[in-house]
Write a protein that holds these residues in place. Structure first.
Motif, PDB file in Angstrom:
ATOM      1  N   TYR A   3      22.379  45.177   5.691  1.00 60.93           N
ATOM      2  CA  TYR A   3      22.959  46.299   6.403  1.00 60.93           C
ATOM      3  C   TYR A   3      23.878  45.986   7.324  1.00 60.93           C
ATOM      4  CZ  TYR A   3      19.668  49.665   4.277  1.00 60.93           C
ATOM      5  OH  TYR A   3      18.705  50.673   3.497  1.00 60.93           O
ATOM      6  N   LEU A   4      23.568  45.069   8.388  1.00 61.74           N
ATOM      7  CA  LEU A   4      24.716  44.789   9.397  1.00 61.74           C
ATOM      8  C   LEU A   4      25.763  44.007   8.714  1.00 61.74           C
ATOM      9  CD1 LEU A   4      22.092  43.532  12.244  1.00 61.74           C
ATOM     10  CD2 LEU A   4      23.246  45.865  12.053  1.00 61.74           C
ATOM     11  N   GLY A   5      25.512  43.302   7.685  1.00 62.85           N
ATOM     12  CA  GLY A   5      26.744  42.540   7.011  1.00 62.85           C
ATOM     13  C   GLY A   5      27.488  43.510   6.156  1.00 62.85           C
ATOM     14  N   VAL A   6      27.247  44.572   5.894  1.00 64.93           N
ATOM     15  CA  VAL A   6      28.078  45.663   5.087  1.00 64.93           C
ATOM     16  C   VAL A   6      28.763  46.321   6.281  1.00 64.93           C
ATOM     17  CG1 VAL A   6      27.748  47.775   3.965  1.00 64.93           C
ATOM     18  CG2 VAL A   6      26.518  45.990   3.162  1.00 64.93           C
ATOM     19  N   ILE A   7      28.108  46.629   7.387  1.00 68.62           N
ATOM     20  CA  ILE A   7      28.882  47.710   8.173  1.00 68.62           C
ATOM     21  C   ILE A   7      29.818  46.496   9.058  1.00 68.62           C
ATOM     22  CG2 ILE A   7      28.609  48.275  10.746  1.00 68.62           C
ATOM     23  CD1 ILE A   7      25.470  49.020   9.953  1.00 68.62           C
ATOM     24  N   ALA A   8      29.529  45.280   9.341  1.00 66.21           N
ATOM     25  CA  ALA A   8      30.460  44.179   9.829  1.00 66.21           C
ATOM     26  C   ALA A   8      31.635  43.956   8.716  1.00 66.21           C
ATOM     27  CB  ALA A   8      29.732  43.140  10.132  1.00 66.21           C
ATOM     28  N   LEU A   9      31.336  43.931   7.455  1.00 66.54           N
ATOM     29  CA  LEU A   9      32.386  43.554   6.660  1.00 66.54           C
ATOM     30  C   LEU A   9      33.541  44.697   6.521  1.00 66.54           C
ATOM     31  CD1 LEU A   9      33.324  41.728   4.494  1.00 66.54           C
ATOM     32  CD2 LEU A   9      31.987  42.949   2.836  1.00 66.54           C
ATOM     33  N   ARG A  10      32.962  45.905   6.890  1.00 67.70           N
ATOM     34  CA  ARG A  10      33.785  47.162   6.839  1.00 67.70           C
ATOM     35  C   ARG A  10      34.640  47.254   7.983  1.00 67.70           C
ATOM     36  NH1 ARG A  10      34.517  51.400   4.151  1.00 67.70           N
ATOM     37  NH2 ARG A  10      33.053  51.326   2.688  1.00 67.70           N
ATOM     38  N   ALA A  11      34.040  46.727   8.946  1.00 70.67           N
ATOM     39  CA  ALA A  11      34.849  46.658  10.386  1.00 70.67           C
ATOM     40  C   ALA A  11      35.974  45.795  10.280  1.00 70.67           C
ATOM     41  CB  ALA A  11      33.909  46.410  11.502  1.00 70.67           C
ATOM     42  N   ALA A  12      35.696  44.568   9.479  1.00 70.34           N
ATOM     43  CA  ALA A  12      36.613  43.465   9.509  1.00 70.34           C
ATOM     44  C   ALA A  12      37.815  43.584   8.648  1.00 70.34           C
ATOM     45  CB  ALA A  12      35.866  42.191   8.806  1.00 70.34           C
ATOM     46  N   ILE A  13      37.954  44.520   7.923  1.00 70.34           N
ATOM     47  CA  ILE A  13      38.869  44.893   6.900  1.00 70.34           C
ATOM     48  C   ILE A  13      39.607  46.400   7.186  1.00 70.34           C
ATOM     49  CG2 ILE A  13      39.472  45.077   4.306  1.00 70.34           C
ATOM     50  CD1 ILE A  13      36.962  43.549   3.640  1.00 70.34           C
ATOM     51  N   ASP A  14      40.874  46.119   7.448  1.00 66.73           N
ATOM     52  CA  ASP A  14      41.605  47.190   7.861  1.00 66.73           C
ATOM     53  C   ASP A  14      41.891  48.363   6.720  1.00 66.73           C
ATOM     54  OD1 ASP A  14      41.850  46.513  10.566  1.00 66.73           O
ATOM     55  OD2 ASP A  14      43.561  45.164  10.308  1.00 66.73           O
ATOM     56  N   GLU A  15      42.260  47.622   5.536  1.00 68.12           N
ATOM     57  CA  GLU A  15      42.433  48.829   4.552  1.00 68.12           C
ATOM     58  C   GLU A  15      41.298  49.350   4.026  1.00 68.12           C
ATOM     59  OE1 GLU A  15      43.839  50.456   1.520  1.00 68.12           O
ATOM     60  OE2 GLU A  15      43.901  48.526   0.631  1.00 68.12           O
ATOM     61  N   PRO A  16      41.213  50.557   4.086  1.00 67.84           N
ATOM     62  CA  PRO A  16      39.709  51.189   3.870  1.00 67.84           C
ATOM     63  C   PRO A  16      39.560  51.023   2.329  1.00 67.84           C
ATOM     64  CG  PRO A  16      41.182  52.815   4.842  1.00 67.84           C
ATOM     65  CD  PRO A  16      42.047  51.679   4.737  1.00 67.84           C
ATOM     66  N   ARG A  17      40.507  51.087   1.197  1.00 65.87           N
ATOM     67  CA  ARG A  17      40.133  51.083  -0.091  1.00 65.87           C
ATOM     68  C   ARG A  17      39.700  49.474  -0.328  1.00 65.87           C
ATOM     69  NH1 ARG A  17      38.308  54.549  -2.901  1.00 65.87           N
ATOM     70  NH2 ARG A  17      39.477  54.381  -4.485  1.00 65.87           N
ATOM     71  N   ARG A  18      40.276  48.564   0.412  1.00 68.45           N
ATOM     72  CA  ARG A  18      39.843  47.054   0.091  1.00 68.45           C
ATOM     73  C   ARG A  18      38.457  46.902   0.722  1.00 68.45           C
ATOM     74  NH1 ARG A  18      43.150  42.931   2.599  1.00 68.45           N
ATOM     75  NH2 ARG A  18      41.492  41.756   2.073  1.00 68.45           N
TER      76      ARG A  18
END
Lengths: 244, 157
Positions: free
Chosen positions: A139-154
């Motif tokens: 779960y933390l990985g999914v949250i962190a991965l989203r935070a690390a990528i600026d472009e929402p669709r990517r």
């Protein structure tokens, strides 16, 4: 009843529905939570071997179930997001991750507080506990991965792949107590066998489970509204929207 | 096949491949994933030699002996087939009881005694109020009495 479900795949038509549903589920969560706590803490009898320490079960088991279930639901939305390429599916997956993480944390935390007075330790590296810890990290990985990528669709696609890969962990958690010998006891409630706990205890646990379901659905629908408003900012439908 | 069907197909194929990989990995590490070894495994030398491991089983009834003036206890752990004696110095968990589950960490001495550094109680998944537990215990004792009676009756022609 003939409902065009695809209509609600659009953030514009889902937003008002989410708002209405979130309120309903929040109210149900409060009522069921009070009822569940009353049964669990007042009405249910003490346990013959564990005394009152077993009462942690009324939050521990529902939280652990929710943590596993939310992961499967999140992976399901992720599969839809990858397959249909719909924005709302990815937003739902995004909204589910923090609630799932909090449930996994709650299960581990209450488990530690239950383990200390009964087993004699807060933590042991047995299969059930270790796989649940991995669930929290996923779960933390999914949250962190989203935070690390600026472009929402990517970010949507990357998180969806990670969520789908992690789903293999859920059956491992569930069956860990059957496949390996563990310190953690087996399941008291299963689909195939009669429950091995007294009726009032079982009732309290199931009402608390329903309460947690309603809480999680309510909170996720609340969060998804914020995500929709944030991510659809500047869209034509947002400009036309009448402020609630 | 539309691109959408192909995407869903890829997702399904990916999940199946992952499931197979996970199954293979877990079965390869099967022996490393156990939390404890049973007394039978220990006596069959299946437990790791020369390093600490955990032993799990039931505490044999009436086997718990406390050394006077110290925190050292001795008890026997059984899996109903074999029994291993255990010594431990320290506080036992509240749920530690004769006839109940236990998991002890430590190493096996040359004399066959297991020297524990940590003792954990393992409880089962049954939850019931004290009066129900008493009723179950009485019913069980009644049943064994009965079976003893039937056996003795069968044994005396």
């Amino acid at each position: 009843m003939n409902v065009n479900w695809f209509k609600y795949a659009s953030p514009a038509s889902f937003l008002p529905l989410a708002s209405r549903l979130a309120r309903g589920f929040a109210a149900a969560a409060v009522v069921l939570g009070i009822a569940g706590l009353a049964i669990g803490l007042v009405i249910a009898p003490t346990d013959a071997t564990q005394g009152d320490a077993y009462r942690i079960i009324f939050i521990h088991v529902p939280a652990a179930w929710m943590a596993m279930l939310i992961y499967v639901v999140m992976a399901g939305w992720s599969a839809l997001a990858l397959g249909y390429n719909t924005r709302l599916s990815a937003m739902m997956a995004q909204a589910l991750a923090p609630t799932g993480a909090s449930m996994a944390f709650l299960a581990l935390w209450t488990g530690a507080f239950w383990g200390r007075p009964t087993w004699g330790t807060y933590w042991a590296w047995d299969a059930r506990m270790t796989s649940t810890l991995i669930l929290l990290f996923l779960y933390l990985g999914v949250i962190a991965l989203r935070a690390a990528i600026d472009e929402p669709r990517r970010a949507d696609r990357a998180c969806a792949v990670l969520a789908l890969v992690g789903v293999v962990n859920v059956p491992i958690i569930y069956f860990s107590v059957q496949w390996w010998n563990t310190l953690h006891q087996g399941s008291s409630v299963s689909l195939t066998a009669a429950p091995t706990m007294a009726m009032t205890m079982l009732a309290g646990m199931l009402v608390m489970t329903l309460a947690l379901w309603c809480y999680c659905i309510g909170v996720v629908l609340w969060r998804v509204q914020a995500i929709i408003v944030e991510r659809e900012e500047g869209a034509a439908w947002m400009a036309r929207r009448v402020p609630a | 096949m539309t691109p959408r069907q192909r995407r869903f197909g890829l997702i399904a194929a990916g999940l199946v491949a992952l499931g197979v990989a996970a199954t293979l990995v877990l079965s390869a590490f099967r022996s490393n994933l156990v939390f404890f070894f049973s007394p039978s495994q220990v006596l069959a030398h299946e437990a790791p030699q020369g390093r600490a491991f955990r032993i799990g089983g039931m505490v044999v009834d009436h086997s718990l002996k406390r050394e006077p003036g110290s925190l050292t206890v001795r008890f026997d752990v059984t899996d109903t087939v074999h029994t291993v004696p255990v010594t431990y110095t320290g506080l036992l968990p509240d749920l530690f009881k004769e006839g109940k589950g236990v998991v002890a960490q430590g190493s096996l001495g040359g004399d066959g005694t297991f020297h524990a550094t940590e003792v954990l109680a393992k409880h089962d998944e049954n939850y019931m109020p004290p009066d129900a537990a008493k009723a179950v215990k009485e019913a069980r004792e009644g049943m064994t009495m009965q079976s003893v009676e039937t056996k003795s009756m069968q044994g005396s022609p």
